[in-house]
Write an enzyme that holds these catalytic residues in place. Sequence first.
Site, mmCIF file in Angstrom:
data_model
loop_
_atom_site.group_PDB
_atom_site.id
_atom_site.type_symbol
_atom_site.label_atom_id
_atom_site.label_comp_id
_atom_site.label_asym_id
_atom_site.label_seq_id
_atom_site.Cartn_x
_atom_site.Cartn_y
_atom_site.Cartn_z
ATOM 1 N N ASP A 202 36.071 77.008 68.745
ATOM 2 C CA ASP A 202 35.179 77.464 69.809
ATOM 3 C C ASP A 202 35.820 78.617 70.581
ATOM 4 O OD1 ASP A 202 33.457 75.462 69.074
ATOM 5 O OD2 ASP A 202 34.131 74.068 70.625
ATOM 6 N N LYS A 203 34.976 79.387 71.233
ATOM 7 C CA LYS A 203 35.446 80.537 72.011
ATOM 8 C C LYS A 203 36.497 80.143 73.035
ATOM 9 C CE LYS A 203 33.675 83.989 75.298
ATOM 10 N NZ LYS A 203 32.456 84.500 75.981
#
Length: 408
Positions: A202-203
């Site tokens: 995930d970012k």
Amino acid sequence: MEVVIEKRLQDNELYRDNFESAKKNNSKKLEKLNTPVEKIRQPVRNTVQTQSQDHVEMYKANAEVYTNTQRSFDRTDVQSVKDKSVHSTSDDSSVYNLAIRIREKIQKDNNINLVGKMNPKEFSKDGYKILKNQIPHLQNASTVDIVAVLRKSIIYNKNDIVAITKPYGLPSHGGPGIAHSVGDFVNDIIPNNTLYPVHRLDKETTGVMILAKSIGMAELLTEHFVYKHDVVKKYLVITKNIPEIEMGQIDIPILEGTVDGRARMALRPYNTPELHAVTEKRSPGQTAVTRYKVLSKGSHCALLECMPLTGKKHQVRVHLAFGLNCPILGDHKYAHLHKMAPMRLHPDILEMLKISQSGVRHLAMHLHARSIMIPNFSNGQAVFVSAPLPPHFVRNLNDLKLKLPPHT
């Protein structure tokens, strides 16, 4: 005849006048020629020396800029790029320091921060810590800077496998509204090599990200990640609240839904015979299994080690938040069951972090992919890669009085 004689006399007079004028001019030239050579060379030498000295000073300044810049890029520790630690000279008027000040101003004006600061010195007028600069801000950074950060983040490079420590805030792949992603730089991380991502983070997740140097290796790694499911992935997380059971396994299917009009994963319990009448039309959830273990407990917070046995989107986040009522610190997307809003923290946590409740919206998510192990991979040997914790995680771990056990 008289006319001819008179014309010749006039010509002779004109010739004599010209001769006298020429003689006078020649005498001046002869006077210059008789001047000692040293008197002529001296001003010329002074001019040459002045110009040479100017070039020497210019060369020294340029050499200083090049040398100091090269030193800063040769450093392998990303954390060395701090407020003034990159300054290799104490002369504030030097060209190098001037360039650094200009660069810092540009980065500040564009909200660029290449590395998270270990101990931010920013406080509000009320004395609360401002957390914006604890994490990198790479979306407005230049591609050159991002490539430099990614090259310094390489922690493994063997047997056509490359592993990096993915920075906070940099997505694994592109999409709408995303300026930069790791996928945008697969041709630049290692010169003359094209890398192939084999899994995603995930970012807001930091830690180990595996890439392959060849299509063949990418296919082999994908087989382990996707089909064999034998890759051992361990995450370190800081949670709000403490699990009632210190060690266990969460086995609850999940499926994507919507909250406040935005997509978000949700729990979908198994469709048992007892619930069949009321869940017949509901889509079945995807199998998701996460093991967890409490490593350290604090005041209304804990440090956990999580090991997902499946690889579903946001699996660890939704399992901890809605399965254990222990959302990850700073994970505002899963902070509340029926809405999306900044996480609310216990006063003890706010005091230890030295932040206000209104400042919690800037608190970063504390989810770190600590290690990846691929068994029976190279000549029967396992591949093991571990990534160090990012600065914001370390700082807040210490402030919350949580302890990381050795060899974790």
